[in-house]
Design a protein around this motif. Structure first.
Motif, PDB file in Angstrom:
ATOM      1  N   VAL A  43       0.960  -1.397   0.006  1.00  0.00           N
ATOM      2  CA  VAL A  43       0.046   0.015  -0.047  1.00  0.00           C
ATOM      3  C   VAL A  43       0.829   1.372   0.160  1.00  0.00           C
ATOM      4  CG1 VAL A  43      -1.721   1.275   1.143  1.00  0.00           C
ATOM      5  CG2 VAL A  43      -1.950  -1.269   1.380  1.00  0.00           C
ATOM      6  N   LEU A  44       0.514   2.203  -0.696  1.00  0.00           N
ATOM      7  CA  LEU A  44       1.368   3.305  -0.825  1.00  0.00           C
ATOM      8  C   LEU A  44       0.595   4.524  -0.264  1.00  0.00           C
ATOM      9  CD1 LEU A  44       2.670   3.571  -4.686  1.00  0.00           C
ATOM     10  CD2 LEU A  44       3.909   2.654  -2.544  1.00  0.00           C
ATOM     11  N   PRO A  45       1.186   5.621   0.380  1.00  0.00           N
ATOM     12  CA  PRO A  45       0.243   6.637   0.743  1.00  0.00           C
ATOM     13  C   PRO A  45      -0.489   7.363  -0.266  1.00  0.00           C
ATOM     14  CG  PRO A  45       2.685   6.711   1.234  1.00  0.00           C
ATOM     15  CD  PRO A  45       2.595   5.798   0.500  1.00  0.00           C
ATOM     16  N   SER A  46      -1.638   7.571  -0.226  1.00  0.00           N
ATOM     17  CA  SER A  46      -2.841   8.029  -0.819  1.00  0.00           C
ATOM     18  C   SER A  46      -2.525   9.334  -1.553  1.00  0.00           C
ATOM     19  CB  SER A  46      -4.012   8.000  -0.210  1.00  0.00           C
ATOM     20  OG  SER A  46      -4.288   8.981   0.830  1.00  0.00           O
ATOM     21  N   SER A  47      -1.768  10.416  -0.840  1.00  0.00           N
ATOM     22  CA  SER A  47      -1.484  11.625  -1.170  1.00  0.00           C
ATOM     23  C   SER A  47      -0.469  12.090  -0.380  1.00  0.00           C
ATOM     24  CB  SER A  47      -2.846  12.454  -1.178  1.00  0.00           C
ATOM     25  OG  SER A  47      -3.154  12.673   0.262  1.00  0.00           O
ATOM     26  N   LYS A  48       0.207  13.417  -0.903  1.00  0.00           N
ATOM     27  CA  LYS A  48       1.208  14.002  -0.154  1.00  0.00           C
ATOM     28  C   LYS A  48       0.740  14.363   1.165  1.00  0.00           C
ATOM     29  CE  LYS A  48       3.839  18.253  -0.433  1.00  0.00           C
ATOM     30  NZ  LYS A  48       4.229  19.663  -1.004  1.00  0.00           N
ATOM     31  N   GLY A  49       1.617  14.066   2.225  1.00  0.00           N
ATOM     32  CA  GLY A  49       1.323  14.186   3.489  1.00  0.00           C
ATOM     33  C   GLY A  49       0.788  12.910   4.342  1.00  0.00           C
ATOM     34  N   SER A  50       0.360  12.132   3.595  1.00  0.00           N
ATOM     35  CA  SER A  50      -0.201  10.673   4.206  1.00  0.00           C
ATOM     36  C   SER A  50       0.878   9.634   4.343  1.00  0.00           C
ATOM     37  CB  SER A  50      -1.475  10.248   3.207  1.00  0.00           C
ATOM     38  OG  SER A  50      -0.968   9.964   2.121  1.00  0.00           O
ATOM     39  N   GLY A  51       0.731   8.655   5.002  1.00  0.00           N
ATOM     40  CA  GLY A  51       1.689   7.636   5.643  1.00  0.00           C
ATOM     41  C   GLY A  51       1.307   6.429   5.275  1.00  0.00           C
ATOM     42  N   VAL A  52       2.332   5.445   5.497  1.00  0.00           N
ATOM     43  CA  VAL A  52       2.040   4.102   5.476  1.00  0.00           C
ATOM     44  C   VAL A  52       3.155   3.619   6.603  1.00  0.00           C
ATOM     45  CG1 VAL A  52       1.159   3.694   3.247  1.00  0.00           C
ATOM     46  CG2 VAL A  52       3.721   3.612   3.343  1.00  0.00           C
ATOM     47  N   ARG A  53       3.138   2.149   6.778  1.00  0.00           N
ATOM     48  CA  ARG A  53       3.930   1.791   7.786  1.00  0.00           C
ATOM     49  C   ARG A  53       4.634   0.513   7.190  1.00  0.00           C
ATOM     50  NH1 ARG A  53       5.197   1.906  12.910  1.00  0.00           N
ATOM     51  NH2 ARG A  53       5.605   0.126  14.172  1.00  0.00           N
ATOM     52  N   VAL A  54       6.179   0.538   7.153  1.00  0.00           N
ATOM     53  CA  VAL A  54       6.909  -0.514   6.433  1.00  0.00           C
ATOM     54  C   VAL A  54       7.470  -1.283   7.436  1.00  0.00           C
ATOM     55  CG1 VAL A  54       8.679  -1.047   5.281  1.00  0.00           C
ATOM     56  CG2 VAL A  54       7.255   0.937   4.630  1.00  0.00           C
ATOM     57  N   GLN A  55       7.218  -2.741   7.402  1.00  0.00           N
ATOM     58  CA  GLN A  55       7.479  -3.739   8.361  1.00  0.00           C
ATOM     59  C   GLN A  55       8.237  -4.761   7.859  1.00  0.00           C
ATOM     60  OE1 GLN A  55       3.324  -3.897   9.882  1.00  0.00           O
ATOM     61  NE2 GLN A  55       4.333  -3.639  12.012  1.00  0.00           N
ATOM     62  N   GLY A  56       8.680  -5.822   8.631  1.00  0.00           N
ATOM     63  CA  GLY A  56       9.250  -7.152   8.114  1.00  0.00           C
ATOM     64  C   GLY A  56      10.335  -7.082   7.519  1.00  0.00           C
ATOM     65  N   ASP A  57      10.716  -7.611   6.265  1.00  0.00           N
ATOM     66  CA  ASP A  57      12.184  -7.710   5.861  1.00  0.00           C
ATOM     67  C   ASP A  57      12.465  -6.079   5.040  1.00  0.00           C
ATOM     68  OD1 ASP A  57      12.277 -10.365   6.198  1.00  0.00           O
ATOM     69  OD2 ASP A  57      11.951 -11.036   4.519  1.00  0.00           O
ATOM     70  N   GLU A  58      11.405  -5.654   4.757  1.00  0.00           N
ATOM     71  CA  GLU A  58      11.631  -4.144   4.216  1.00  0.00           C
ATOM     72  C   GLU A  58      12.094  -3.219   5.348  1.00  0.00           C
ATOM     73  OE1 GLU A  58      11.426  -3.357   0.357  1.00  0.00           O
ATOM     74  OE2 GLU A  58      12.455  -5.010   1.190  1.00  0.00           O
ATOM     75  N   PHE A  59      11.415  -3.447   6.342  1.00  0.00           N
ATOM     76  CA  PHE A  59      12.166  -2.543   7.579  1.00  0.00           C
ATOM     77  C   PHE A  59      13.276  -3.051   8.004  1.00  0.00           C
ATOM     78  CE2 PHE A  59      11.695  -2.671  12.373  1.00  0.00           C
ATOM     79  CZ  PHE A  59      12.133  -1.251  12.607  1.00  0.00           C
ATOM     80  N   TRP A  60      13.693  -4.307   8.183  1.00  0.00           N
ATOM     81  CA  TRP A  60      14.975  -4.565   8.412  1.00  0.00           C
ATOM     82  C   TRP A  60      16.055  -4.250   7.494  1.00  0.00           C
ATOM     83  CZ3 TRP A  60      17.276  -7.318  12.215  1.00  0.00           C
ATOM     84  CH2 TRP A  60      18.583  -7.979  12.278  1.00  0.00           C
TER      85      TRP A  60
END
Length: 281
Positions: A43-60
């Motif tokens: 899932v990508l942020p829907s617009s400028k200023g919005s956010g998402v959380r990165v976890q798992g292998d990508e976070f590592w």
């Protein structure tokens, strides 16, 4: 009759190019390259200023390997052409919160979507890894393990490993559109796909050189490439694929390995379809 390759007749389909050195020119390849570290997110942020959380292998990878911290800038992609620049807002023990610095953009492909059907189930060592890695870099749209009389199976554990190889290669070459690894398919299941495809090529010994065949073809949105196993297709398999509508093409005078024939045919098809796109624009 001299055989073209250990796996002389193959089925392969490909997509866009995405090499570390620029192999094919296009607007989408230009837009896909940035100087920021890139990470996958469903899932990508829907617009400028919005956010998402990165976890798992990508976070590592983000925090332990690259040692990025708050306020560092990154890029996020979703494997479907979506791309957005962001900044790390917060890091805790389980993940990182990324805030978009711009509205996400969608990068489209504008070349033939090549799908590869290759009988590589019996390849030993890292040869199948190499095949999938290079298909990813070159821009194949999908790869399907082809099950034939002489290459009848591929293990589930091996498929899991190949998925990891594809993902790593996609990140390395900054590819925005994921390459699908489809479930294994028998030759009988391939025939309806070939019959519905206007661009379908099978590698075959002593056939018309591939460049000659392409010169007589017109670019289509989707194409198929077929490569057989070590030991070749049986005569009955070849006959059924050609009768379904595939064009037999030659890849030169020498006997080629399965992975070599796959990459040779895919590279040629990609270069041809990319040049056709430039001429049409």
């Amino acid at each position: 009759m001299q055989a073209l390759c250990c796996n002389p007749r193959l089925a392969v389909v490909v997509n866009r190019s995405c090499r570390k050195t620029r192999a094919f020119s296009s607007d989408s390849s230009n837009q896909s390259r940035g100087g920021l570290p890139r990470f996958f997110s469903d899932v990508l942020p829907s617009s400028k200023g919005s956010g998402v959380r990165v976890q798992g292998d990508e976070f590592w990878h983000m925090t332990k390997v690259l040692r990025l911290n708050t306020d560092d800038r990154v890029e996020l992609f979703n494997g479907k052409g979506g791309l957005v620049k962001g900044s790390i807002e917060r890091i805790d023990r389980t993940g990182a919160d990324i805030v978009a610095l711009e509205n996400p953009k969608l990068v489209s492909t504008n070349t033939t979507q090549w799908h590869v059907y290759a009988a590589f189930g019996t390849l030993k060592g890292g040869r199948s890894d190499w095949l999938l890695e290079k298909c990813t870099e070159l821009g194949a749209s999908s790869v399907t393990p082809l099950l034939t009389e002489r290459s009848p199976s591929i293990s589930d554990n091996r498929v899991d490993r190949l998925q990891r190889v594809i993902f790593a290669a996609a990140k390395q070459c900054q590819r925005l559109h994921e390459m699908a690894l489809n479930p294994p398919l028998k030759v009988g299941g391939l025939l309806p796909i070939v019959s519905q495809s206007k661009l379908s090529f099978i590698a075959a010994a002593e056939a018309t050189p591939v460049l000659n065949a392409l010169a007589l073809s017109q670019r289509e949105p989707v194409g198929s490439i077929i490569i057989g196993p070590e030991g070749d297709f049986t005569e009955a398999e070849v006959k059924s694929i050609v009768e379904a509508g595939a064009t037999a093409v030659g890849l030169g005078p020498h006997r080629l390995r399965v992975e070599t024939a796959t990459i040779a045919l895919l590279s040629t098809a990609m270069l041809w379809s990319d040049s056709q796109g430039l001429f049409d624009s």
